[in-house]
Design a protein around this motif. Structure first.
Motif, mmCIF file in Angstrom:
data_model
loop_
_atom_site.group_PDB
_atom_site.id
_atom_site.type_symbol
_atom_site.label_atom_id
_atom_site.label_comp_id
_atom_site.label_asym_id
_atom_site.label_seq_id
_atom_site.Cartn_x
_atom_site.Cartn_y
_atom_site.Cartn_z
ATOM 1 N N LYS A 118 10.906 -16.835 -41.845
ATOM 2 C CA LYS A 118 11.976 -16.195 -41.068
ATOM 3 C C LYS A 118 12.007 -16.732 -39.640
ATOM 4 N N ASP A 119 10.846 -16.889 -39.051
ATOM 5 C CA ASP A 119 10.784 -17.417 -37.684
ATOM 6 C C ASP A 119 11.283 -18.859 -37.613
ATOM 7 N N ASP A 120 11.029 -19.634 -38.668
ATOM 8 C CA ASP A 120 11.538 -21.010 -38.713
ATOM 9 C C ASP A 120 13.062 -21.033 -38.791
ATOM 10 N N LEU A 121 13.625 -20.118 -39.565
ATOM 11 C CA LEU A 121 15.065 -20.086 -39.772
ATOM 12 C C LEU A 121 15.819 -19.464 -38.602
ATOM 13 N N MET A 122 15.148 -18.589 -37.855
ATOM 14 C CA MET A 122 15.837 -17.791 -36.852
ATOM 15 C C MET A 122 16.631 -18.603 -35.830
ATOM 16 N N PRO A 123 16.079 -19.669 -35.222
ATOM 17 C CA PRO A 123 16.877 -20.409 -34.238
ATOM 18 C C PRO A 123 18.171 -20.980 -34.825
ATOM 19 N N ARG A 124 18.104 -21.456 -36.070
ATOM 20 C CA ARG A 124 19.301 -21.982 -36.732
ATOM 21 C C ARG A 124 20.304 -20.849 -36.982
ATOM 22 N N TYR A 125 19.799 -19.729 -37.454
ATOM 23 C CA TYR A 125 20.646 -18.557 -37.718
ATOM 24 C C TYR A 125 21.318 -18.080 -36.434
ATOM 25 N N ALA A 126 20.541 -17.978 -35.359
ATOM 26 C CA ALA A 126 21.086 -17.524 -34.078
ATOM 27 C C ALA A 126 22.141 -18.490 -33.549
ATOM 28 N N THR A 127 21.896 -19.786 -33.710
ATOM 29 C CA THR A 127 22.856 -20.784 -33.242
ATOM 30 C C THR A 127 24.154 -20.706 -34.027
ATOM 31 N N LEU A 128 24.062 -20.437 -35.325
ATOM 32 C CA LEU A 128 25.276 -20.275 -36.137
ATOM 33 C C LEU A 128 26.133 -19.137 -35.594
ATOM 34 N N ILE A 129 25.510 -18.021 -35.243
ATOM 35 C CA ILE A 129 26.265 -16.890 -34.701
ATOM 36 C C ILE A 129 26.832 -17.240 -33.334
#
Length: 408
Positions: free
Chosen positions: A310-321
């Motif tokens: 989850k921590d690995d994915l979070m920056p990508r997820y946040a950038t998408l938003i």
């Protein structure tokens, strides 16, 4: 008026706040496109009365006026899913403005379909992120929708020109510049308030103390700490100090208690999607508290590798938003994974709030805790963990390091 434009459109749905910009846009659309305008005003907890927008729209000849309370939908379907991912853009920004845009875009498209409008319109400038967020969302939901962005078309590129246009067309403007008016622009919803522009454009400039509206100065916060407990179910907060609250009421309560203790201020220079750096100040008291508590309950309920994934994915997820890709297939797929991780995220977190600080002082889960005191204890573990096993574990993990050093 442009005859070619008027032939193409007979009705446009405008995201309408009732302020100077969107009131001028409303009249400009009527004049420039010769079309009927439908207004949509969303109440998403901005803290200002939205009903006056109805009278302003009526005065400008609008027949179809949509004013909607979207607070619960905003928190339940947008804010909470985002916080399940612990999303922070560039490690600091809790995406308060970003997360509101997909909901507004969705309703603009839906209202266009309901009213038979061929286009939607918004008041976002050509320099900001919001134009991207509104339009990416609209195109994702209705690929053939036409979008009118007046700031990219007209020459009314200053406040003075807008005021002159308003005066010429008898548009009521309550917000004429006053001597003591704050030298910055604000955007608010139930999750946050943002402050940008004016003197804040100098990244060395310290904001004035009276700028902040939802948080007290930490130095003036209560001299006694306050303890609060937040209960989570499947990753979402459902109870505050043992009392069940709806999503919107929960966020309001978190805003209230965190703001009272001076929690939730951020002063950030961020990288906009359109390419420039921008300095903004944000107040996100409830969100700041929620993020801390959510990470705490995850710390005892999530498997190590699942938490790290989850921590690995979070920056990508946040950038998408941040960039406006809420409705993209990659965000939707990531959300399914994130939501699946939350099935075990159940329990209670206790926090201590004091003068701008928040400290997790307790966390427990009766049903899903992976914390085993019999194994982690420094006292006698009665054979639950064989410490001799660590020797082989360390040697195996050191093997590549030893080989590399021998080659040197």
């Amino acid at each position: 008026m442009s005859a070619s434009k008027s032939r193409k459109l007979n009705k446009v749905v405008l995201a309408y706040s009732g302020g100077l910009d969107t009131s001028v846009i409303l009249k400009w659309l009527q004049e420039e496109y010769g079309c009927e305008v439908v207004t949509f005003t969303a109440d998403i907890g901005q803290g200002e009365e939205v009903e006056p927008a109805r009278a302003k729209a009526q005065k400008l000849g609008v027949k179809d006026i949509y004013i909607e309370d979207l607070n619960e939908e905003f928190v339940k379907d947008y804010v909470f899913p985002m916080f399940r991912a612990n999303a922070e853009y560039e490690g600091e920004y809790l995406l308060g403005t970003s997360i509101a845009r997909p909901l507004i875009a969705k309703r603009l498209v839906e209202i266009a379909e309901e009213t038979g409008a061929q286009a939607i319109s918004h008041g976002a400038t050509g320099k900001g992120n919001d134009q991207v967020r509104f339009e990416l969302g609209a195109y994702a939901l209705k690929p053939d929708i036409k979008i009118i962005a007046p700031w990219r078309e007209w020459d009314l590129n200053s406040r003075e020109k807008l005021l002159n246009y308003a005066e010429k067309h008898d548009i009521a403007v309550e917000g004429k510049k006053k001597k003591n008016e704050a030298p910055y622009s604000m955007d608010a919803n139930l999750l946050h308030i943002s402050y940008e522009g004016g003197e804040l454009e100098d990244p060395w400039y310290e904001p004035e103390a009276d700028m902040w509206r939802r948080t007290v100065d930490p130095e003036l916060a209560p001299d006694q700490p306050e303890y609060v407990e937040i209960t989570f179910k499947k990753g979402d907060p459902v109870e505050f100090n043992g009392k069940k609250l709806s999503p919107a009421k929960m966020l309001r309560k978190l805003n209230e208690v965190a703001g009272m203790h001076g929690i939730g201020r951020a002063d950030i220079v961020e990288n906009r999607y359109v390419g420039m750096k921008s300095r903004g100040c944000y107040e996100t008291p409830g969100g700041t508290l929620l993020l801390k508590a959510h990470r705490a309950i995850e710390s005892i309920t999530l498997d190590r590798e699942l938490a790290h994934l989850k921590d690995d994915l979070m920056p990508r997820y946040a950038t998408l938003i941040y960039n406006g890709y809420w409705w993209s297939p990659e965000r939707l797929s990531m959300q399914k994974l994130i939501d699946d991780t939350q099935t075990r995220v159940n329990g209670v977190v206790r926090l201590k709030l004091f003068k701008g600080n928040m400290m997790v002082v307790g966390r427990k889960s009766e049903t899903d805790s992976l914390f085993d005191q019999s194994i982690s204890t420094f006292e006698d573990d009665k054979g639950a963990y064989d410490q001799k096993d660590a020797e082989g574990f360390i040697k195996l993990n050191a093997l590549r390091l030893r080989i590399q050093n021998k080659q040197k």
